[in-house]
Scaffold this active site. Structure first.
Site, PDB file in Angstrom:
ATOM      1  N   ARG A 240       3.028  -2.855 -10.994  1.00 28.74           N
ATOM      2  CA  ARG A 240       2.191  -3.357 -10.132  1.00 28.74           C
ATOM      3  C   ARG A 240       0.643  -2.906 -10.373  1.00 28.74           C
ATOM      4  NH1 ARG A 240       4.292  -0.995  -5.083  1.00 28.74           N
ATOM      5  NH2 ARG A 240       2.171   0.236  -5.294  1.00 28.74           N
ATOM      6  N   HIS A 244       0.968  -1.859  -2.816  1.00 29.40           N
ATOM      7  CA  HIS A 244       1.978  -2.777  -2.531  1.00 29.40           C
ATOM      8  C   HIS A 244       1.457  -3.996  -1.759  1.00 29.40           C
ATOM      9  CE1 HIS A 244       5.858  -4.220  -0.961  1.00 29.40           C
ATOM     10  NE2 HIS A 244       5.010  -4.131   0.285  1.00 29.40           N
ATOM     11  N   TYR A 253       0.492   7.832  -4.228  1.00 27.44           N
ATOM     12  CA  TYR A 253       1.602   8.064  -4.697  1.00 27.44           C
ATOM     13  C   TYR A 253       1.712   7.671  -6.262  1.00 27.44           C
ATOM     14  CZ  TYR A 253       2.077   3.095  -3.592  1.00 27.44           C
ATOM     15  OH  TYR A 253       1.923   1.938  -3.231  1.00 27.44           O
TER      16      TYR A 253
HETATM   17  C1  LIG Z   1      15.969  -5.520   4.293  1.00 26.33           C
HETATM   18  C2  LIG Z   1      14.516  -5.061   3.846  1.00 26.33           C
HETATM   19  N1  LIG Z   1      14.207  -3.812   4.232  1.00 26.33           N
HETATM   20  C3  LIG Z   1      12.916  -3.382   4.095  1.00 26.33           C
HETATM   21  C4  LIG Z   1      11.789  -4.037   4.102  1.00 26.33           C
HETATM   22  C5  LIG Z   1      10.556  -3.592   3.992  1.00 26.33           C
HETATM   23  N2  LIG Z   1       9.954  -3.698   2.453  1.00 26.33           N
HETATM   24  C6  LIG Z   1       8.931  -4.758   2.370  1.00 26.33           C
HETATM   25  S1  LIG Z   1       8.894  -4.789   0.799  1.00 26.33           S
HETATM   26  C7  LIG Z   1       9.632  -3.517   0.223  1.00 26.33           C
HETATM   27  C8  LIG Z   1       9.762  -2.896  -1.313  1.00 26.33           C
HETATM   28  C9  LIG Z   1      10.278  -3.675  -1.873  1.00 26.33           C
HETATM   29  O1  LIG Z   1      10.085  -3.378  -3.217  1.00 26.33           O
HETATM   30  P1  LIG Z   1      10.643  -4.400  -4.655  1.00 26.33           P
HETATM   31  O2  LIG Z   1      11.852  -4.991  -4.212  1.00 26.33           O
HETATM   32  O3  LIG Z   1      10.415  -3.425  -5.749  1.00 26.33           O
HETATM   33  O4  LIG Z   1       9.513  -5.316  -4.699  1.00 26.33           O
HETATM   34  P2  LIG Z   1       7.969  -5.160  -4.758  1.00 26.33           P
HETATM   35  O5  LIG Z   1       7.122  -5.212  -3.472  1.00 26.33           O
HETATM   36  O6  LIG Z   1       7.734  -4.116  -5.663  1.00 26.33           O
HETATM   37  O7  LIG Z   1       7.668  -6.491  -5.844  1.00 26.33           O
HETATM   38  C10 LIG Z   1      10.435  -2.954   1.454  1.00 26.33           C
HETATM   39  C11 LIG Z   1      11.171  -1.851   1.411  1.00 26.33           C
HETATM   40  C12 LIG Z   1      12.079  -5.416   4.040  1.00 26.33           C
HETATM   41  N3  LIG Z   1      11.113  -6.286   4.142  1.00 26.33           N
HETATM   42  N4  LIG Z   1      13.446  -5.783   3.857  1.00 26.33           N
END
Ligand SMILES: Cc1ncc(C[n+]2csc(CCOP(=O)(O)OP(=O)(O)O)c2C)c(N)n1
Ligand SMILES: [Mg+2]
Length: 326
Positions: A240, A244, A253
């Protein structure tokens, strides 16, 4: 050119990769100007997005997540429609509801996104099985992050897909972080691809910065699915490039050195270098393309940013079959 990737098709693929990067940068700018809400950047994911769409067919259904702007553009969603979504204006297909990156473009065979991570996976399996029962020769392709693989939904979806040999492709966009959680804190497994074995499906780790690696792996997974051989999990490795979302500060981080190391493998740069080295594109052509796309984006912003918000009365439309109050 391998796999039917003609010069024209490769140039079209690069065009949409570049468009994705430039529109992404514009969207971040619009957020900084206070014109749109929080936004999740797709920078670094372009080869996964465009390579995967170039590996499936127009008839196939797409189940994206919030970072998949390049998937939408490669499938043919017009720039204006993405901007209408970001502005949440009266022309937005979703009538201004939900966050900017939660999309729904049924006419392009793109299923609606919900915010809970991995929530699209089980739906894609059910959808693919229903399509097979109806005799449709299609696959369902779903996308999710590395963090999403720790959810119960990931397990349920892949288990069910394995048992029923669902015609599904699961694309894990492993960008090394789930917000601030690094991949090594996400799982004790060697990688995501290896988890496929537990579900009795195929699993491969793919260079997610390489358009060709992604396109080839997805195309092979599609063939297998349509031959009745079941689902494939593809872990596409990338990084990325920015935070985020516009709501966090990545420098708390991640290190600058780590970013710089990965920037050497920027998918856009790799594709551009490939096309120039093989005389499919010249440096001049590329510059012209950049100008052309920037102009297209500026015109699209101009034509969408002053569209008023949806009328207040529309708030309850599509919510109840029979509205209780009028
Ligand atoms: C079930 C759930 N838990 C927590 C969240 C909060 N949340 C939003 S994005 C995220 C991180 C997701 O990371 P990843 O799957 O690696 O995708 P990336 O954003 O890195 O593309 C979290 C924990 C959520 N949207 N849904
Ligand atoms: Mg991630």
């Amino acid at each position: 050119m391998k796999d039917g990737l003609t010069r024209e098709r490769l140039l079209a693929a690069y065009r949409v990769m570049l468009l994705t990067r430039l529109l992404d940068s514009k969207a971040l700018g619009l957020h900084n100007q206070g014109k749109i809400g929080s936004y999740t950047s797709s920078a670094g994911h372009e080869a996964i997005h465009v390579g995967s769409v170039y590996g499936i067919d127009k008839q196939d259904w797409i189940f994206p997540y919030y970072r998949d702007q390049g998937v939408l553009l490669a499938r043919g969603v017009p720039v204006e429609q993405l901007l209408n979504r970001y502005f949440g204006n009266a022309s937005d297909a979703m009538k201004g509801r939900d966050l900017p990156n939660l999309y729904s473009f049924r006419e392009c065979r793109i299923f609606s996104i919900a915010a809970p991570i991995a929530s699209n996976l089980q739906i894609s399996v059910g959808f693919a099985l229903a399509a097979r029962m109806k005799g449709e020769n299609i696959v369902a392709i779903s996308y999710f992050g590395d963090g999403a693989t720790s959810s119960g939904e990931f397990h349920t979806a892949l288990n069910f897909a394995g048992v029923y040999k669902a015609p599904c492709i699961f694309i894990c966009e492993n960008n090394q972080y789930a917000i601030s959680v690094p991949f090594k804190r996400q799982t004790a497994s060697q990688n995501v691809a290896t988890k496929a074995r537990a579900y009795g499906i195929e699993g491969y780790a793919v260079d997610g910065n390489d358009f060709f690696a992604v396109q080839t792996a997805v195309s092979a997974a599609r063939e297998r699915a349509l031959e009745g051989l079941g689902s494939t999990l593809l872990e596409c490795l990338t990084y990325r490039h920015s935070a985020h979302s516009t709501a966090d500060e990545w420098k708390r981080y991640r290190t600058q050195e780590e970013l710089e190391e990965w920037m050497k493998k920027d998918p856009l740069k790799l594709m551009k270098d490939y096309l120039i080295a093989r005389s499919i594109m010249t440096v001049d052509n590329e510059r012209k393309l950049q100008d052309e796309l920037q102009a297209e984006i500026v015109a699209a912003v101009k034509s969408t940013e002053n569209i008023p918000p949806p009328p207040e009365e529309s708030l309850f439309e599509d919510v109840y079959a029979t509205p209780a109050l009028r």
